[in-house]
Design a protein around this motif. Sequence first.
Motif, PDB file in Angstrom:
ATOM      1  N   PRO A   1       4.850   4.911   8.396  1.00  0.00           N
ATOM      2  CA  PRO A   1       3.988   5.590   7.454  1.00  0.00           C
ATOM      3  C   PRO A   1       2.873   4.743   7.023  1.00  0.00           C
ATOM      4  O   PRO A   1       2.945   3.709   6.639  1.00  0.00           O
ATOM      5  CB  PRO A   1       4.497   6.207   6.507  1.00  0.00           C
ATOM      6  CG  PRO A   1       6.139   6.367   6.904  1.00  0.00           C
ATOM      7  CD  PRO A   1       5.986   5.197   7.847  1.00  0.00           C
ATOM      8  N   ASN A   2       1.514   5.158   6.952  1.00  0.00           N
ATOM      9  CA  ASN A   2       0.513   4.370   6.523  1.00  0.00           C
ATOM     10  C   ASN A   2       0.202   3.133   7.124  1.00  0.00           C
ATOM     11  O   ASN A   2      -0.278   1.973   6.524  1.00  0.00           O
ATOM     12  CB  ASN A   2       0.323   4.354   5.050  1.00  0.00           C
ATOM     13  CG  ASN A   2      -0.712   3.808   4.439  1.00  0.00           C
ATOM     14  OD1 ASN A   2      -1.959   4.486   4.882  1.00  0.00           O
ATOM     15  ND2 ASN A   2      -0.834   3.019   3.425  1.00  0.00           N
ATOM     16  N   ALA A   3       0.867   2.952   8.369  1.00  0.00           N
ATOM     17  CA  ALA A   3       0.585   1.552   9.173  1.00  0.00           C
ATOM     18  C   ALA A   3      -0.895   1.216   9.403  1.00  0.00           C
ATOM     19  O   ALA A   3      -1.109  -0.204   9.183  1.00  0.00           O
ATOM     20  CB  ALA A   3       1.346   1.666  10.377  1.00  0.00           C
ATOM     21  N   CYS A   4      -1.584   2.080   9.546  1.00  0.00           N
ATOM     22  CA  CYS A   4      -3.180   1.826   9.845  1.00  0.00           C
ATOM     23  C   CYS A   4      -3.612   1.321   8.598  1.00  0.00           C
ATOM     24  O   CYS A   4      -4.491   0.179   8.711  1.00  0.00           O
ATOM     25  CB  CYS A   4      -3.558   2.930  10.473  1.00  0.00           C
ATOM     26  SG  CYS A   4      -5.516   2.763  11.020  1.00  0.00           S
ATOM     27  N   GLY A   5      -3.468   1.739   7.700  1.00  0.00           N
ATOM     28  CA  GLY A   5      -4.139   1.200   6.332  1.00  0.00           C
ATOM     29  C   GLY A   5      -3.561   0.014   5.953  1.00  0.00           C
ATOM     30  O   GLY A   5      -4.149  -0.876   5.464  1.00  0.00           O
ATOM     31  N   THR A   6      -2.174  -0.319   6.200  1.00  0.00           N
ATOM     32  CA  THR A   6      -1.557  -1.512   5.668  1.00  0.00           C
ATOM     33  C   THR A   6      -2.213  -2.430   6.663  1.00  0.00           C
ATOM     34  O   THR A   6      -2.647  -3.673   6.177  1.00  0.00           O
ATOM     35  CB  THR A   6       0.162  -1.238   5.933  1.00  0.00           C
ATOM     36  OG1 THR A   6       0.358  -0.298   5.227  1.00  0.00           O
ATOM     37  CG2 THR A   6       0.571  -2.672   5.810  1.00  0.00           C
ATOM     38  N   PHE A   7      -2.330  -2.113   8.046  1.00  0.00           N
ATOM     39  CA  PHE A   7      -2.825  -3.535   9.122  1.00  0.00           C
ATOM     40  C   PHE A   7      -4.355  -3.684   8.642  1.00  0.00           C
ATOM     41  O   PHE A   7      -4.721  -4.955   8.693  1.00  0.00           O
ATOM     42  CB  PHE A   7      -2.857  -2.927  10.399  1.00  0.00           C
ATOM     43  CG  PHE A   7      -1.280  -2.912  10.969  1.00  0.00           C
ATOM     44  CD1 PHE A   7      -0.593  -3.541  10.413  1.00  0.00           C
ATOM     45  CD2 PHE A   7      -1.024  -2.110  12.207  1.00  0.00           C
ATOM     46  CE1 PHE A   7       0.843  -3.572  10.899  1.00  0.00           C
ATOM     47  CE2 PHE A   7       0.156  -2.048  12.534  1.00  0.00           C
ATOM     48  CZ  PHE A   7       1.261  -2.702  11.809  1.00  0.00           C
ATOM     49  N   LEU A   8      -5.054  -2.648   8.414  1.00  0.00           N
ATOM     50  CA  LEU A   8      -6.681  -2.953   8.050  1.00  0.00           C
ATOM     51  C   LEU A   8      -6.534  -3.712   6.608  1.00  0.00           C
ATOM     52  O   LEU A   8      -7.472  -4.679   6.657  1.00  0.00           O
ATOM     53  CB  LEU A   8      -7.331  -1.633   7.656  1.00  0.00           C
ATOM     54  CG  LEU A   8      -7.457  -0.659   8.966  1.00  0.00           C
ATOM     55  CD1 LEU A   8      -8.016   0.412   8.504  1.00  0.00           C
ATOM     56  CD2 LEU A   8      -8.351  -1.719  10.024  1.00  0.00           C
ATOM     57  N   GLY A   9      -5.712  -3.664   5.676  1.00  0.00           N
ATOM     58  CA  GLY A   9      -5.731  -4.487   4.642  1.00  0.00           C
ATOM     59  C   GLY A   9      -5.374  -6.013   4.675  1.00  0.00           C
ATOM     60  O   GLY A   9      -5.746  -6.890   4.406  1.00  0.00           O
ATOM     61  N   ARG A  10      -4.455  -6.096   5.594  1.00  0.00           N
ATOM     62  CA  ARG A  10      -4.221  -7.395   5.986  1.00  0.00           C
ATOM     63  C   ARG A  10      -5.334  -8.167   6.743  1.00  0.00           C
ATOM     64  O   ARG A  10      -5.461  -9.456   6.562  1.00  0.00           O
ATOM     65  CB  ARG A  10      -2.791  -7.344   6.766  1.00  0.00           C
ATOM     66  CG  ARG A  10      -1.569  -6.897   6.159  1.00  0.00           C
ATOM     67  CD  ARG A  10      -0.530  -6.955   6.890  1.00  0.00           C
ATOM     68  NE  ARG A  10       0.851  -6.634   6.380  1.00  0.00           N
ATOM     69  CZ  ARG A  10       2.066  -5.944   6.842  1.00  0.00           C
ATOM     70  NH1 ARG A  10       1.981  -5.869   8.347  1.00  0.00           N
ATOM     71  NH2 ARG A  10       2.985  -5.551   6.152  1.00  0.00           N
ATOM     72  N   LEU A  11      -5.756  -7.367   7.598  1.00  0.00           N
ATOM     73  CA  LEU A  11      -6.923  -7.884   8.535  1.00  0.00           C
ATOM     74  C   LEU A  11      -7.996  -8.129   7.743  1.00  0.00           C
ATOM     75  O   LEU A  11      -8.981  -9.286   7.952  1.00  0.00           O
ATOM     76  CB  LEU A  11      -7.452  -6.930   9.598  1.00  0.00           C
ATOM     77  CG  LEU A  11      -6.301  -6.569  10.828  1.00  0.00           C
ATOM     78  CD1 LEU A  11      -6.528  -5.387  11.529  1.00  0.00           C
ATOM     79  CD2 LEU A  11      -6.203  -7.937  11.512  1.00  0.00           C
TER      80      LEU A  11
END
Length: 474
Positions: free
Chosen positions: A437-447
């Motif tokens: 869940p919320n993987a897209c937002g997590t990845f964007l934050g790390r990027l």
Amino acid sequence: MDLPPLFASRLSLDDATGIEDQATRRDIGEEIQQRPAYTRALRRSHAAWFEEVYYDKAHKEYLILDDRGDWFPVMEGPLRRHCKVRGMAIMTAKPGLISEFEEFITMVQCRRPVGYAGPLAGHVKGPREVNGQLILVTTDPQMPVAVPGPWPVLRALIDGLFVSEEHDQRVHLYGWLQCSILAMHAHWRKAGQVLVMAGPVKSGKSLFQKVITRLLGGRECRPYGYMTGTTDFNADLFGCEHLRLDDENGTTDMRARRQFGARIKELLYGHEQRLHAKRKDALLLDPVWRMTVALNEEPENMQVLPPLDDSLEDKLMILRAARCPMPMPTNSLEQESAFWQTLMDELPHFTHYLLHEFQIPADLRDSRSGIRHWHHPELIQSIRELSAEVRFLALVDRALLTLHLKDTWTGTANELEAQLLAIPEVRGDVQRALYFPNACGTFLGRLARLCPDRVRHQNTRNCRSWVIIPLESN
């Protein structure tokens, strides 16, 4: 030695033998023998041995000392023989009476019970209290005694592994070893990073792991199954100071890698640890652990490591190991044995250097772990290129190329995910990448932290949106 009350009552019977009047002595003896069993006790000659025997409640075994001073478990039958050898009465003269041996084991069960008996990483043998219950540590770690002296062969091995023209990694290695040894000497759970050594095949990484095992007490185990969630049983870890891993049986499955990262935080940075053995009740203990990982530096091997997010990055010390000639010949079994014996002979001198000569530079000291983490630049770059968020950015680039988007893309994480799933060419890969869940937002934050020239966030009053700059535009 202060004797338990039951021992005191037995002494009255022993003292009665010193009374000259036969009738008086017989009357006292008969009176004592007629007392209830729980008020009688052992002779003085057996009182000292009582202090050396414990009862393991979990395994229903007794712990007695061997000739080396270590405790070992015995069942009631062997214990009976040990008591008989010491002159204890196993049988009674009259039916219905309680024998000396029966009274002995009853008192041991009632007065000397322990909740755990066995080796405990980082602790010396003997009884101690942990989390409100008495435990018995049965053996000692065998740590080298610090002795001043030269250590040329071990120094040459370390220099060949960790010194290059670009980076001298010895200060990080020595600092990590110093903090680890001090934690073992203090018998205290001090937080410490995982020492990762990555390099080519047959460079000496595994050999140096064996040296670390000897420095930390001589006991090691392979915890990879527990670290990755393959098993919940971890009793074998608690008797070993060195948790040793390599990429021999590693997996690149993302769930296993994330479990690996969670276990690192738990085992090395948590407080009391939960021991879980098969068919036994779990209990909390305080082992002192250090962990090392030896990897080949190929990309597929590096993916065994857990994803380096913000919460885990400072919990790994990542060094690069180089392939170099061994400082002594190792072409035959005899030469290998002589090389290893030389390393072991130099360990006391190396220990003295670490504890009494080497000092961690002020800018590398850390209040929590003792020394700050450090990552070899090339290795950390390789790890990041293989990370889930970087692979996700590659998917986004493919999608933006499919959409012929040359300007920046702006929107929320949910909007990006919906658009990616609507593109047939990348839909399957996106579904596999966004597996939580919320993987897209997590990845964007790390990027946004790793690639600020490609991804950045902009907050509005109503939502948090993201700006992605296409690769061609960048």
